[in-house]
Design a protein around this motif. Structure first.
Motif, PDB file in Angstrom:
ATOM      1  N   GLN A  75      -7.531 -18.771 -26.005  1.00 22.12           N
ATOM      2  CA  GLN A  75      -8.802 -18.524 -24.348  1.00 22.12           C
ATOM      3  C   GLN A  75      -8.004 -18.517 -23.312  1.00 22.12           C
ATOM      4  O   GLN A  75      -8.190 -18.031 -22.467  1.00 22.12           O
ATOM      5  CB  GLN A  75      -9.406 -19.770 -24.695  1.00 22.12           C
ATOM      6  CG  GLN A  75     -10.871 -20.484 -25.619  1.00 22.12           C
ATOM      7  CD  GLN A  75     -11.441 -21.307 -25.624  1.00 22.12           C
ATOM      8  OE1 GLN A  75     -11.217 -21.993 -24.647  1.00 22.12           O
ATOM      9  NE2 GLN A  75     -11.921 -21.781 -26.910  1.00 22.12           N
ATOM     10  N   VAL A  76      -6.969 -19.124 -23.557  1.00 24.55           N
ATOM     11  CA  VAL A  76      -5.401 -19.535 -22.239  1.00 24.55           C
ATOM     12  C   VAL A  76      -5.076 -17.491 -21.969  1.00 24.55           C
ATOM     13  O   VAL A  76      -5.271 -17.393 -20.947  1.00 24.55           O
ATOM     14  CB  VAL A  76      -4.875 -20.362 -21.943  1.00 24.55           C
ATOM     15  CG1 VAL A  76      -3.949 -19.916 -20.941  1.00 24.55           C
ATOM     16  CG2 VAL A  76      -5.720 -21.916 -22.275  1.00 24.55           C
ATOM     17  N   ASP A  78      -6.753 -14.955 -22.913  1.00 22.06           N
ATOM     18  CA  ASP A  78      -7.925 -14.063 -22.504  1.00 22.06           C
ATOM     19  C   ASP A  78      -7.761 -14.002 -21.196  1.00 22.06           C
ATOM     20  O   ASP A  78      -8.381 -13.404 -20.213  1.00 22.06           O
ATOM     21  CB  ASP A  78      -8.655 -14.155 -23.624  1.00 22.06           C
ATOM     22  CG  ASP A  78      -8.322 -13.741 -24.696  1.00 22.06           C
ATOM     23  OD1 ASP A  78      -7.378 -13.242 -25.596  1.00 22.06           O
ATOM     24  OD2 ASP A  78      -9.318 -14.002 -25.905  1.00 22.06           O
ATOM     25  N   ARG A  79      -7.465 -15.815 -19.843  1.00 23.93           N
ATOM     26  CA  ARG A  79      -8.017 -15.925 -18.948  1.00 23.93           C
ATOM     27  C   ARG A  79      -7.291 -15.461 -18.685  1.00 23.93           C
ATOM     28  O   ARG A  79      -7.117 -14.682 -17.297  1.00 23.93           O
ATOM     29  CB  ARG A  79      -7.861 -17.085 -19.054  1.00 23.93           C
ATOM     30  CG  ARG A  79      -9.847 -17.522 -19.640  1.00 23.93           C
ATOM     31  CD  ARG A  79      -9.999 -19.064 -19.505  1.00 23.93           C
ATOM     32  NE  ARG A  79     -11.029 -19.809 -19.996  1.00 23.93           N
ATOM     33  CZ  ARG A  79     -11.486 -20.262 -19.856  1.00 23.93           C
ATOM     34  NH1 ARG A  79     -11.100 -21.845 -19.320  1.00 23.93           N
ATOM     35  NH2 ARG A  79     -12.422 -21.028 -20.435  1.00 23.93           N
ATOM     36  N   GLU A  80      -5.817 -15.345 -18.896  1.00 23.65           N
ATOM     37  CA  GLU A  80      -5.014 -14.987 -18.308  1.00 23.65           C
ATOM     38  C   GLU A  80      -4.760 -13.518 -18.434  1.00 23.65           C
ATOM     39  O   GLU A  80      -4.216 -12.411 -16.933  1.00 23.65           O
ATOM     40  CB  GLU A  80      -3.739 -15.286 -18.670  1.00 23.65           C
ATOM     41  CG  GLU A  80      -2.197 -14.858 -18.291  1.00 23.65           C
ATOM     42  CD  GLU A  80      -0.845 -15.626 -18.833  1.00 23.65           C
ATOM     43  OE1 GLU A  80       0.131 -14.376 -18.521  1.00 23.65           O
ATOM     44  OE2 GLU A  80      -1.023 -16.409 -19.750  1.00 23.65           O
ATOM     45  N   ASN A  82      -7.376 -11.043 -18.352  1.00 23.85           N
ATOM     46  CA  ASN A  82      -8.793 -11.021 -17.186  1.00 23.85           C
ATOM     47  C   ASN A  82      -7.930 -11.296 -15.676  1.00 23.85           C
ATOM     48  O   ASN A  82      -8.414 -10.525 -14.773  1.00 23.85           O
ATOM     49  CB  ASN A  82      -9.501 -11.603 -18.100  1.00 23.85           C
ATOM     50  CG  ASN A  82     -10.179 -11.673 -19.158  1.00 23.85           C
ATOM     51  OD1 ASN A  82     -10.197 -10.461 -19.883  1.00 23.85           O
ATOM     52  ND2 ASN A  82     -10.551 -12.462 -19.754  1.00 23.85           N
ATOM     53  N   SER A  83      -7.493 -12.351 -15.699  1.00 20.50           N
ATOM     54  CA  SER A  83      -6.713 -12.999 -13.993  1.00 20.50           C
ATOM     55  C   SER A  83      -6.110 -11.614 -13.638  1.00 20.50           C
ATOM     56  O   SER A  83      -6.237 -10.536 -12.098  1.00 20.50           O
ATOM     57  CB  SER A  83      -6.670 -14.060 -14.093  1.00 20.50           C
ATOM     58  OG  SER A  83      -7.394 -14.523 -13.973  1.00 20.50           O
ATOM     59  N   ILE A 146      -0.860 -21.734 -15.012  1.00 17.25           N
ATOM     60  CA  ILE A 146      -1.523 -22.005 -15.977  1.00 17.25           C
ATOM     61  C   ILE A 146      -0.286 -21.597 -17.172  1.00 17.25           C
ATOM     62  O   ILE A 146      -0.598 -22.593 -18.616  1.00 17.25           O
ATOM     63  CB  ILE A 146      -2.063 -20.425 -16.607  1.00 17.25           C
ATOM     64  CG1 ILE A 146      -3.088 -20.125 -15.201  1.00 17.25           C
ATOM     65  CG2 ILE A 146      -2.369 -20.472 -17.897  1.00 17.25           C
ATOM     66  CD1 ILE A 146      -3.980 -18.953 -15.496  1.00 17.25           C
TER      67      ILE A 146
END
Length: 297
Positions: A75-76, A78-80, A82-83, A146
């Motif tokens: 999840q981390v 994927d968020r990274e 996307n960011s 992060i």
């Protein structure tokens, strides 16, 4: 534990019924006797079932923690991604709009004769580079934050995994100690528990009990004092101290520590008259004062 005993008995009943079914139809009296035997069971038939159940539960907990860690990292990541993607898109759009604006302003300035197109292009290019550098620095700071959070979560998961492994090993040693009959082997198992968890007061007091059975009351006193140094309100340690001092002939100290144990746990009052280690205290006035009110009741 009793439910496991009834389950084993039920399986035994099913096996007996299946055997009877292969031969002849079982009569009602035989079934009635088996049912009565099941109801009278008081002790577990297969204590290894309990150990296996606990080990399976701990194993499943470790697997769940590992899966949770993998999901968290995914999840981390994927968020990274996307960011970063949003940041690059924003930077690209910003630069594109800047060049559109530069083209419009440059055309206007050239028409008005204020400056050359080359100077305008250089200034606007420098301005665009500054803005992009600010955006990159801001996202680098966020990515470092992060990464720090991921590291902390990983350390926390590793610590939980190690604690689960320690708990599983200590639980297995306690099961071995309960099944062991030889006092020397029990002491060795308690030493293993203390090597893993030195502040385990329960292991110290149970070791003192075994040592007292071997005729080493002074050793038992030292173990109980170590337990009280860790937990000053440990009732079991006070009770073992009373037994050890009684074995040493220190009857007043034995009555004193026995009173301390009763002040912290009234359940020990039921074993005062049955414990052989306390028989020398039965005729003393101090001991009779401790048990007198309960006997009058």
């Amino acid at each position: 534990m009793r439910s496991l005993t009834r389950l084993a008995a039920f399986l035994l009943l099913c096996a007996s019924v299946s055997v009877f079914g292969q031969q002849d139809e079982p009569d009602s009296e035989a079934r009635q006797r088996v049912a009565e035997d099941i109801d009278k069971l008081e002790e577990p038939m297969y204590s290894p079932f309990i150990e296996r159940y606990m080990l399976d539960e701990l194993k499943q907990l470790r697997i769940d923690l590992s899966n949770q860690r993998a999901d968290l990292i995914q999840q981390v990541v994927d968020r990274e991604l996307n960011s970063v993607d949003r940041g690059v898109t924003y930077a690209t759009n910003t630069v594109t709009y800047f060049f559109y604006l530069i083209a419009a302003v440059s055309s206007l300035l050239v028409l008005l004769g204020w400056n050359s197109l080359r100077d305008i292009k250089e200034k606007m290019s420098n301005l665009a580079d500054e803005e992009v550098s600010k955006l990159v620095n801001a996202y680098e700071v966020r990515l470092r934050g992060i990464e720090k959070q991921i590291t902390q979560k990983s350390l926390h998961i590793d610590a939980n995994r190690e604690e689960i492994e320690r708990t599983q090993e200590i639980h297995s040693l306690w099961l071995r100690a309960n099944q062991e009959q030889a006092s020397a082997n029990k002491i060795a198992i308690y030493d293993q528990i203390l090597a893993i968890k030195p502040e385990d007061c329960e292991a110290l007091t149970y070791k003192a009990d075994v040592v007292l059975e071997l005729g080493e009351p002074q050793w038992a006193v030292n173990l109980c004092q170590q337990a009280l140094a860790i937990d000053s309100d440990n009732a079991h340690a006070f009770y073992q101290l009373a037994c050890a001092h009684t074995s040493l002939g220190h009857y007043e100290e034995g009555i004193h520590f026995l009173a301390e144990a009763l002040n912290r746990a009234e359940s020990y009052r039921e074993s005062l008259m049955q414990d052989p280690a306390l028989f020398p205290l039965h005729d003393l006035p101090g001991f009779q004062e401790l048990v007198g009110p309960r006997e009058e009741e």
